[in-house]
Design an enzyme around this catalytic site. Structure first.
Site, PDB file in Angstrom:
ATOM      1  N   ASN A 285     -54.639  79.892 -84.138  1.00 31.39           N
ATOM      2  CA  ASN A 285     -54.252  81.277 -84.425  1.00 31.39           C
ATOM      3  C   ASN A 285     -53.244  81.334 -85.568  1.00 31.39           C
ATOM      4  O   ASN A 285     -52.407  80.434 -85.730  1.00 31.39           O
ATOM      5  CB  ASN A 285     -53.726  81.993 -83.175  1.00 31.39           C
ATOM      6  CG  ASN A 285     -52.529  81.338 -82.543  1.00 31.39           C
ATOM      7  OD1 ASN A 285     -52.358  80.121 -82.615  1.00 31.39           O
ATOM      8  ND2 ASN A 285     -51.684  82.139 -81.901  1.00 31.39           N
TER       9      ASN A 285
ATOM     10  N   GLU B 140     -60.138  81.626 -82.404  1.00 30.75           N
ATOM     11  CA  GLU B 140     -61.606  81.656 -82.436  1.00 30.75           C
ATOM     12  C   GLU B 140     -62.110  82.176 -83.774  1.00 30.75           C
ATOM     13  O   GLU B 140     -63.186  81.790 -84.247  1.00 30.75           O
ATOM     14  CB  GLU B 140     -62.152  82.539 -81.303  1.00 30.75           C
ATOM     15  CG  GLU B 140     -61.802  82.073 -79.903  1.00 30.75           C
ATOM     16  CD  GLU B 140     -60.494  82.668 -79.388  1.00 30.75           C
ATOM     17  OE1 GLU B 140     -59.558  82.878 -80.191  1.00 30.75           O
ATOM     18  OE2 GLU B 140     -60.403  82.921 -78.179  1.00 30.75           O
TER      19      GLU B 140
ATOM     20  N   CYS C  32     -57.018  85.305 -84.517  1.00 30.25           N
ATOM     21  CA  CYS C  32     -57.087  84.460 -83.327  1.00 30.25           C
ATOM     22  C   CYS C  32     -57.663  83.091 -83.690  1.00 30.25           C
ATOM     23  O   CYS C  32     -58.330  82.925 -84.715  1.00 30.25           O
ATOM     24  CB  CYS C  32     -57.974  85.099 -82.260  1.00 30.25           C
ATOM     25  SG  CYS C  32     -57.222  86.468 -81.365  1.00 30.25           S
TER      26      CYS C  32
HETATM   27  N1  THU Z   1     -54.938  84.673 -79.267  1.00 30.59           N
HETATM   28  C1  THU Z   1     -55.945  83.849 -79.699  1.00 30.59           C
HETATM   29  O1  THU Z   1     -55.780  83.079 -80.651  1.00 30.59           O
HETATM   30  N2  THU Z   1     -57.134  83.914 -79.044  1.00 30.59           N
HETATM   31  C2  THU Z   1     -57.397  84.698 -77.960  1.00 30.59           C
HETATM   32  O2  THU Z   1     -58.536  84.733 -77.492  1.00 30.59           O
HETATM   33  C3  THU Z   1     -56.312  85.479 -77.357  1.00 30.59           C
HETATM   34  C4  THU Z   1     -55.080  85.604 -78.170  1.00 30.59           C
HETATM   35  C5  THU Z   1     -53.659  84.635 -79.985  1.00 30.59           C
HETATM   36  C6  THU Z   1     -53.393  85.826 -80.842  1.00 30.59           C
HETATM   37  C7  THU Z   1     -51.876  85.814 -80.918  1.00 30.59           C
HETATM   38  O3  THU Z   1     -51.485  85.003 -82.016  1.00 30.59           O
HETATM   39  C8  THU Z   1     -51.435  85.157 -79.629  1.00 30.59           C
HETATM   40  O4  THU Z   1     -52.589  84.566 -79.065  1.00 30.59           O
HETATM   41  C9  THU Z   1     -50.844  86.124 -78.613  1.00 30.59           C
HETATM   42  O5  THU Z   1     -51.686  87.192 -78.399  1.00 30.59           O
END
Ligand code: THU
Length: 139
Positions: free
Chosen positions: A48, A61, A59
């Site tokens: 992320n 993903e 994110c």
């Molecule tokens: N986050 C992800 O990278 N993937 C997810 O599926 C859920 C949330 C990250 C986004 C943000 O940087 C942190 O988690 C908190 O929400």
């Protein structure tokens, strides 16, 4: 449908854990790493990447899907996502849609060692996908 072995899942989890070390999360302090296996056997990764304009956060993903295309891999078959504590995360709603585009309903999402993986089609039922565009476009 390609189903990873327990050993392949563990390797994906390890790659996702390693990806958390390259996360940029100075605002939430939630590090996230993702690793995916493509149908041609390539492992791709993502972390992320947050932004001072919070809504622009990418994110893990999202970064994984970019990596998939960057390396020329084709379709995703399995994805593991973990937080900085090394434990699995189930992808957020937006990321379910992103993963769906690049693997469809049969993509397996890790639920942790010893747990049955989720099928993306179960996490995102009746998904809107590329086929809907052609079917629903009007002149
Ligand atoms: N986050 C992800 O990278 N993937 C997810 O599926 C859920 C949330 C990250 C986004 C943000 O940087 C942190 O988690 C908190 O929400």
């Amino acid at each position: 449908m390609i189903t990873p072995t327990d050993e392949q899942w563990e390797r994906l989890r390890d790659r996702a854990r390693r990806a958390t070390t390259r996360s940029y999360a100075p605002y939430s302090h939630v590090r996230v790493g993702a690793a995916g296996l493509s149908d041609d056997g390539v492992v791709v990764e993502g972390s992320n990447v947050e932004n001072a304009s919070y809504g622009l956060t990418l994110c893990a993903e999202c970064s994984l899907v970019s990596d998939l295309r960057r390396v020329g891999a084709t379709r995703l078959v399995a994805v593991a996502v973990v937080a900085g504590d090394g434990e699995p995360i189930t992808p957020c709603g937006r990321c379910r849609q992103l993963l769906y585009e690049h693997g469809g309903p049969d993509v397996l999402i890790d639920a942790g060692a010893g747990a049955t993986p989720h099928r993306l089609g179960d996490l995102l039922p009746d998904a809107f996908g590329p086929a809907d565009l052609g079917l629903r476009a009007t002149p």
